[in-house]
Design an enzyme around this catalytic site. Sequence first.
Site, short mmCIF file in Angstrom:
data_model
loop_
_atom_site.label_atom_id
_atom_site.label_comp_id
_atom_site.label_asym_id
_atom_site.label_seq_id
_atom_site.Cartn_x
_atom_site.Cartn_y
_atom_site.Cartn_z
N HIS A 276 36.96 40.41 42.69
CA HIS A 276 37.42 41.53 43.52
C HIS A 276 38.26 41.02 44.71
O HIS A 276 39.46 41.21 44.73
CB HIS A 276 36.28 42.43 44.02
CG HIS A 276 35.45 43.00 42.92
ND1 HIS A 276 35.98 43.70 41.88
CD2 HIS A 276 34.10 42.93 42.69
CE1 HIS A 276 35.01 44.06 41.05
NE2 HIS A 276 33.87 43.61 41.51
N ASP A 327 35.13 44.26 33.94
CA ASP A 327 34.00 44.61 34.78
C ASP A 327 33.09 45.69 34.18
O ASP A 327 32.29 45.41 33.31
CB ASP A 327 34.53 45.01 36.17
CG ASP A 327 33.46 44.95 37.25
OD1 ASP A 327 32.29 44.73 36.91
OD2 ASP A 327 33.79 45.14 38.44
ZN LIG Z 1 31.16 42.83 38.58
#
Ligand SMILES: [Zn+2]
Length: 462
Positions: A276, A327
Amino acid sequence: MTTVYEIEHLYQADGWLSPGYVEVGGDGIIVRVSSEYTGDHNAVRLAGFGVPGLQNLHSHAFQRALVGRTEFVGHGRAEDNLWNWREEMYRLVDRLTPDDVEAIAALVYLEMLQFGTTTLCEFQYLHHQPGGGFYENPAEMSERLIATAERIGLRLTLLPVLYGHGGIGVPPQGAQLRFVHSVDDYLTLVQTLRLRCSSRPWLRIGLALHSLRAVTPDEALTAVESMNTMDADANIHIHVSETVKEVADVENALGARPVEWLLDNVDLNHKWCLVHATHLDASELAKAAKSGAVVGLCPLTEAMLGDGLFQLVEYHDAHGSWGIGTDSQCSTSIAEELRVLECGKRLELRRRNVIARSVDGQKAHSGRILFDSALAGGARASGQGAVALAPGEFADLVLLDPHCNTLLGHGPETVLDAWILGGTHNPVRDVMVAGRWIIHDGRHAEEAAIRANYRTVIERVA
Ligand SMILES: [Zn+2]
C-alpha cells in the site's frame, strides 16, 4: 528432450521478435531464445503475442468470499470505511475451515492464471482454529495454500504473517485470535514451511509482518533478524501506511511515521515489499524509492476501501520500484489493476499518459511501461519468476490471442496498450508455467470441479 516454439510475436526486453523462437528444456527452463531457428526437429507454431507471465505481489485468497457482499451501508451507519469492512471480514474469518479456504483459493488461483499471472505472493495470516487454538498441524492453513497452488499450477511465494495484537496496545480478540502467534511459534512455523521448499522449485517462503499496528517494534526486529539468519535472501513484506488513521496511530506510539520508522530501524532494501504505502510524506517517498524496496500497490482494493491514491508519478520518476497485488480479490486481473492505477492518476492530475516519459524522441507507451514496471517489481518482491523470457529462466509464458476483440487489428507496437488500457475482453489464451501448459484456450483442466466446489462453499459461508 527440448521443445521449440515458434511464436508469431515474442516480447523481449529490447523489443519484439517476429517471429521468436523459444527452446524449452525438459526441466521447464529456457535453453535458447532467438529470431531464427536452425535445429533438427520441427518447431511448434503458436499464433499471437508471447509475453512473460505476470507477477501478483499481494493476495489474501480467502477474502474473495466477501467480494460483492459488502457494498452497502448498514442501518444506523452514516458512512462506510475500511474499519467497517474489516468487521465484515472478521465475521467471515470466524466461519472458515481449512477445506473452505482451499476451495476459495482454488478459484482465485485459477482466475489469476486465466488472466496471465504465473507467480503469486500470498500474504497468509489465517493460521489457527476459531478461538485461537493451533491445528494439530500448526502449518495446516499454509500447507493448504501450498497444496492448492501446486494443484492449480501457480508459482507461489508464501508469506506466513506475524500478527500479535489487535492494534497498538490492544490485545487481540474475536476473529483476530485465529491470526496470532508468539514470535517463537511464528519462527517455528516459518522453519517448518521452509522445509517444504527443497523439492519444490516453484515455492519460496518469505516473512511478513502484518503491520506496525499488529506487531510491536521488538517483535518486528526479532522476526526480521531471525529470518535474515535463516535465509539472507528471503523477501519481507509488510502492510504499511494504508490509511491516515494508521499513520497517526503509529506516529503517536512510535514517534515516527510507519515508513520513517522502518527507514530508521531496519535495513530497508530490495528484499522488502511495502504493501500500500498510500500515505507517505516527501521524505519517506524519496528514501523508500532510493532503498530499492518495492511498493506493493493494490489499486482496486485501495479504491474499494477508500484508502487514497499512491503518489505513483513522483515515486516512478524517483526510480522507485513498484508492483501490483490483487489483495482482497475484487479483481484477479493484473491488467485491470494497472488500468485502475493509471486511470486514477489521470482523474486526479487531469492529464493523459501520466507515467510515460518520452526518451530520445521515441514514443513512450503507457501499456508497456506499466507492464514492465509491474513485472520487475513483482519479480523483486516474490524473489522468483522472470522479468524476461530469456535463457536460464523458467518458461513462464503467456500467449495473447490476436483474435480476441480487445486486440483485433493491433500489432506489437500497441498490443500492451490495448490489453492494459483498451478493451474489456480478456485476451489471455494460453499460459505456460515452467514449460507446462496450465491454461489452454482459456481453460484449466480442473475448472468445472473448482467452480462447483467454490459454489458449494460460498453458499454456506458467505
Ligand atoms: Zn493486504
